[in-house]
Design an enzyme around this catalytic site. Structure first.
Site, mmCIF file in Angstrom:
data_model
loop_
_atom_site.group_PDB
_atom_site.id
_atom_site.type_symbol
_atom_site.label_atom_id
_atom_site.label_comp_id
_atom_site.label_asym_id
_atom_site.label_seq_id
_atom_site.Cartn_x
_atom_site.Cartn_y
_atom_site.Cartn_z
ATOM 1 C CB SER A 123 -0.910 0.026 1.228
ATOM 2 O OG SER A 123 -1.574 1.275 1.332
ATOM 3 C CD GLU B 89 -3.015 5.486 3.372
ATOM 4 O OE1 GLU B 89 -2.621 5.972 4.442
ATOM 5 O OE2 GLU B 89 -3.744 6.093 2.572
ATOM 6 C CE1 TYR C 216 -4.927 -1.599 4.623
ATOM 7 C CE2 TYR C 216 -3.695 0.337 3.923
ATOM 8 C CZ TYR C 216 -4.318 -0.856 3.625
ATOM 9 O OH TYR C 216 -4.324 -1.309 2.320
#
Length: 320
Positions: free
Chosen positions: A125, A127, A149
């Site tokens: 990801s 992120e 996450y």
């Protein structure tokens, strides 16, 4: 005929990947924690449910993984499972870490244990990068995760890297930036915006509440991104790749374009709700996907405006 096991087949990426692999001539097995009761609605929506063979597998249960691998003997495993919402990860940090990080470790260890030449794709990801600030992130950019996450995804990334180096396992991570489609659940902000705007355009009296409109993201088209996953598995050597369009826009732009596409002014219907702000959030998400184009021959063809147009078209079709 190659066999592929997609763990997390019921999600957006899992469904589109299953569709793509079936077209490539694969025998596709769809992994879910309880396949016997899962409706696999995403597979139904795109008309491939009957072509995917369901299997029950839990990545937090090592024995479950071993049983499935020994039974199916897949050539490729696509690990797309785990808690997928950044916002929800603040409320469920333990479940997020276990489903993503521990689950990935169990899968890697199971493949190492059975000594089978299985190729593994790991869903990473963007992120993990944190705020990209001015410079777009590439495969060499350090991680600065700012959510439970992102922390879990970063841990999974390094476990994949470690097993690749230590045990010569073919395992690659796709570091995917935001990618959307009509299969996105409504809890994701893009689908929430599209659905609300379409409902308002049809005469419903409602207000759309959103968090920080100043964040910037790189939004792409999910069906294209699953092709990049497959291309990673066709390489001679495993490696990690940033997958993105290379263009970022603000959430305000996303909202404004959506409402204008429906001949409306978003300012008349949208409220900023500070309670929807995350404890820590990324202001900027910028990507450099040049390695994917150079090595994989993959390049995004659908940009944010086209993504919005496609999602609006799909959403409006549900009102007929």
């Amino acid at each position: 005929m190659k066999k592929a096991l997609i763990i997390g087949v019921s999600g957006q990426d899992g469904a589109y990947l299953a569709e793509f692999l079936l077209k490539q001539g694969y025998e596709v097995f769809g992994g879910s924690r309880d396949a016997g009761v899962n409706a696999f609605s995403s597979l139904q929506k795109i008309g491939i449910k009957e072509n995917v063979k369901p299997v029950s597998v839990s990545l937090i249960d090592f024995r479950s993984i071993l049983q499935v691998l020994n039974k199916i003997k897949p050539d490729e495993i696509y690990n797309l499972s785990g808690q997928s919402s950044v916002g929800l990860s603040f409320e469920q940090p333990v479940e997020t870490l276990e489903s993503i990080s521990v689950g990935t470790l169990n899968l890697l260890e199971a493949v190492r244990y059975i000594s089978s030449p299985i190729k593994i794709y790991n869903a990473g990801s963007s992120e993990c990068f944190g705020d990209a600030m001015v410079m777009p992130a590439n495969e060499e950019t350090p991680f600065r995760p700012r959510s439970p996450y992102a922390v879990a995804k970063a841990a999974a990334f390094w476990k994949v890297s470690n097993y690749r180096e230590a045990y010569n396992i073919f395992a690659s991570t796709g570091i995917l930036f935001n990618h959307e489609s009509p299969l996105r659940p409504e809890r994701f902000v893009t689908r929430k915006i599209i659905r609300s705007a379409c409902r308002i355009s049809k005469g419903e009296n409602l207000r759309l509440k959103l968090g920080n409109l100043n964040i910037e993201r790189d939004w792409g088209w999910a069906p294209e991104y699953v092709q990049a996953m497959w291309l990673m598995m066709q390489q001679d050597q495993p490696d990690d790749f940033v997958i993105a369009t290379g263009r970022s826009v603000s959430l305000q732009y996303f909202v404004d374009y959506t409402f204008r596409a429906l001949n409306m002014n978003y300012k008349e219907y949208v409220d900023v709700d500070t309670s929807l702000f995350r404890p820590t959030d990324l202001l900027y998400g910028k990507a450099d996907p040049s390695k994917a184009e150079k090595v994989l021959g993959w390049r995004a063809a659908t940009f944010v405006e086209n993504v919005i147009d496609k999602m609006i078209e799909s959403e409006l079709s549900t009102f007929k």
